[in-house]
Design a protein around this motif. Structure first.
Motif, PDB file in Angstrom:
ATOM      1  N   ALA A  75       1.180  -0.848   0.243  1.00  0.00           N
ATOM      2  CA  ALA A  75       0.088   0.488   0.118  1.00  0.00           C
ATOM      3  C   ALA A  75       0.698   0.941   0.456  1.00  0.00           C
ATOM      4  O   ALA A  75       0.228   2.403   0.001  1.00  0.00           O
ATOM      5  N   HIS A  76       2.083   1.142  -0.133  1.00  0.00           N
ATOM      6  CA  HIS A  76       2.461   2.662  -0.210  1.00  0.00           C
ATOM      7  C   HIS A  76       2.345   3.198  -1.267  1.00  0.00           C
ATOM      8  O   HIS A  76       2.644   4.957  -1.179  1.00  0.00           O
ATOM      9  N   ALA A  77       2.864   2.679  -2.172  1.00  0.00           N
ATOM     10  CA  ALA A  77       1.897   3.218  -3.757  1.00  0.00           C
ATOM     11  C   ALA A  77       0.763   4.225  -3.078  1.00  0.00           C
ATOM     12  O   ALA A  77       0.010   5.628  -3.725  1.00  0.00           O
ATOM     13  N   ALA A  78      -0.080   4.000  -2.434  1.00  0.00           N
ATOM     14  CA  ALA A  78      -1.059   4.535  -1.798  1.00  0.00           C
ATOM     15  C   ALA A  78      -0.800   5.407  -1.011  1.00  0.00           C
ATOM     16  O   ALA A  78      -2.084   6.619  -1.254  1.00  0.00           O
ATOM     17  N   PHE A  79      -0.459   5.113  -0.235  1.00  0.00           N
ATOM     18  CA  PHE A  79      -0.292   6.547   0.930  1.00  0.00           C
ATOM     19  C   PHE A  79       0.576   7.674   0.124  1.00  0.00           C
ATOM     20  O   PHE A  79       0.338   8.809   0.887  1.00  0.00           O
ATOM     21  N   TYR A  80       1.687   7.400  -0.726  1.00  0.00           N
ATOM     22  CA  TYR A  80       3.142   7.909  -1.322  1.00  0.00           C
ATOM     23  C   TYR A  80       1.736   9.350  -2.264  1.00  0.00           C
ATOM     24  O   TYR A  80       2.308   9.985  -1.923  1.00  0.00           O
ATOM     25  N   GLY A  81       0.825   8.128  -3.143  1.00  0.00           N
ATOM     26  CA  GLY A  81      -0.307   8.786  -3.581  1.00  0.00           C
ATOM     27  C   GLY A  81      -1.195   9.789  -3.326  1.00  0.00           C
ATOM     28  O   GLY A  81      -1.432  11.124  -3.468  1.00  0.00           O
ATOM     29  N   LEU A  82      -1.869   9.545  -1.901  1.00  0.00           N
ATOM     30  CA  LEU A  82      -2.505  10.047  -0.893  1.00  0.00           C
ATOM     31  C   LEU A  82      -1.683  11.354  -0.428  1.00  0.00           C
ATOM     32  O   LEU A  82      -2.406  12.477  -0.653  1.00  0.00           O
ATOM     33  N   GLY A  83      -0.674  11.488  -0.112  1.00  0.00           N
ATOM     34  CA  GLY A  83       0.297  12.462  -0.129  1.00  0.00           C
ATOM     35  C   GLY A  83       0.890  13.618  -1.029  1.00  0.00           C
ATOM     36  O   GLY A  83       0.173  15.161  -0.573  1.00  0.00           O
ATOM     37  N   ALA A  84       0.629  13.169  -2.145  1.00  0.00           N
ATOM     38  CA  ALA A  84       1.523  13.986  -3.042  1.00  0.00           C
ATOM     39  C   ALA A  84      -0.554  14.803  -2.912  1.00  0.00           C
ATOM     40  O   ALA A  84      -0.832  15.954  -3.766  1.00  0.00           O
ATOM     41  N   TYR A  85      -1.579  13.956  -3.763  1.00  0.00           N
ATOM     42  CA  TYR A  85      -2.766  15.163  -3.820  1.00  0.00           C
ATOM     43  C   TYR A  85      -3.542  15.506  -2.511  1.00  0.00           C
ATOM     44  O   TYR A  85      -3.764  16.489  -3.020  1.00  0.00           O
TER      45      TYR A  85
END
Length: 325
Positions: A75-85
């Motif tokens: 899920a690292h991509a999910a939290f990486y993306g949530l941080g970015a968005y």
């Protein structure tokens, strides 16, 4: 934890003073000097490589923090993306960038607590599959939001961090890597180190020792996800543009995993060293092999993992006693 465990933990507490900290100190001294070197016309290009190397270090180390509790997250991509968005949307709402960065990372950490409350009783591949599914759900939701809300499939433009000052951006990323390293070292000198290690060795045994397994796993997940969101914020602030397909890509979950393994799992130095070596190797291969550099890079990484099960740090410290950094 039981009364017996803290006493034993004090005896087993790893020593992270003196010579054991020297490699990290050397790394940060060299990294701090890097943006002030006379690079000439290649200055912006090299600072960009250095910047994303630091981001890769944050992601690798944040993933390793969760792995210490025995959980393999995709899920690292999910939290990486949530941080970015989250960062991009807060900026659009007029929030100053420091507050937007803080709020985006804390919001991502809060979402990780909600996900963890549901998934932390899962183990092994079941947990990994659940986190992978979560990433796809988040990507699909972001992609199908109205374009006026989050850009839809077309993505969002993001103002440059610090007005596009490359040196300032690099130093900010270095400072945030320092915070991530500080969190990792703090975990190693507290009871968290022994709780995470006990859970990784066996949850039933950990419970017998008095460890609250779900609570400690949830804490590890929160720390890991929040720091992954920091990487996402830095990514968004440097690239000026984000879209769901790239930001929530599975590669953003796999890269921290492989980098940590290559550098040395359950250490602080390993993920940082792995991110640095692999990022530099990637750039060198890209220049030498052109279109085939990704294949060569993958083969080098695969062979390294097969022949160095404890990573670069394990090879370096083979035969030496004492706790790893």
């Amino acid at each position: 934890m039981s009364a017996a465990l803290p006493g034993r933990a004090a005896r087993l507490r790893p020593d992270i003073t003196g010579p054991k900290l020297l490699p990290l100190i050397v790394f940060f001294v060299l990294a701090l000097a890097f943006p002030f070197l006379p690079f000439g016309d290649r200055r912006e290009f090299l600072l960009q490589i250095g910047y994303f190397t630091l981001v890769a270090g944050i992601l690798a180390l944040s993933w390793d923090l969760l792995a210490r509790s025995g959980q393999v997250s995709l899920a690292h991509a999910a939290f990486y993306g949530l941080g970015a968005y989250g960062y991009a949307l807060l900026l659009r709402a007029g929030v100053p960038w420091p507050a937007a960065m803080l709020l985006a990372t804390l919001a991502s950490g809060g979402i990780s607590l909600l996900l963890g409350a549901v998934t932390m009783r899962l183990n092994g591949m079941y947990f990994a599959i659940a986190t992978l599914a979560f990433t796809e759900v988040v990507r699909t939701v972001i992609q199908n939001l109205p374009e006026r809300v989050a850009g839809g499939a077309n993505g969002l433009l993001v103002p440059a961090l610090l007005g596009g000052n490359s040196r300032g951006q690099y130093l900010l990323a270095l400072a945030l890597l320092g915070v991530t390293v500080g969190v990792s070292l703090a975990v190693r000198v507290t009871r968290l180190h022994h709780a995470f290690s006990a859970i990784r060795q066996g949850e039933e045994t950990a419970r017998v020792l008095g460890v609250s397994v779900v609570r400690y796993k949830l804490l590890a997940f929160f720390l890991s996800s929040t720091l992954a969101a920091v990487g996402g914020v830095l990514y968004a602030g440097k690239t000026f543009f984000i879209n769901p397909l790239e930001t929530f890509s599975l590669a953003n979950s796999i890269a921290p995993l492989t980098t940590s393994i290559f550098g040395g799992l359950y250490t602080t130095l390993g993920p940082v060293l792995g991110a640095t070596l692999l990022r530099v190797a990637e750039e060198l291969l890209h220049g030498a092999v052109k279109s085939g550099y990704l294949v060569v890079y993958g083969l080098v990484l695969m062979l390294s993992i097969l022949w160095l099960p404890r990573g670069i740090v394990g090879l370096w410290r083979r035969g030496r006693s004492g706790g790893d950094l």
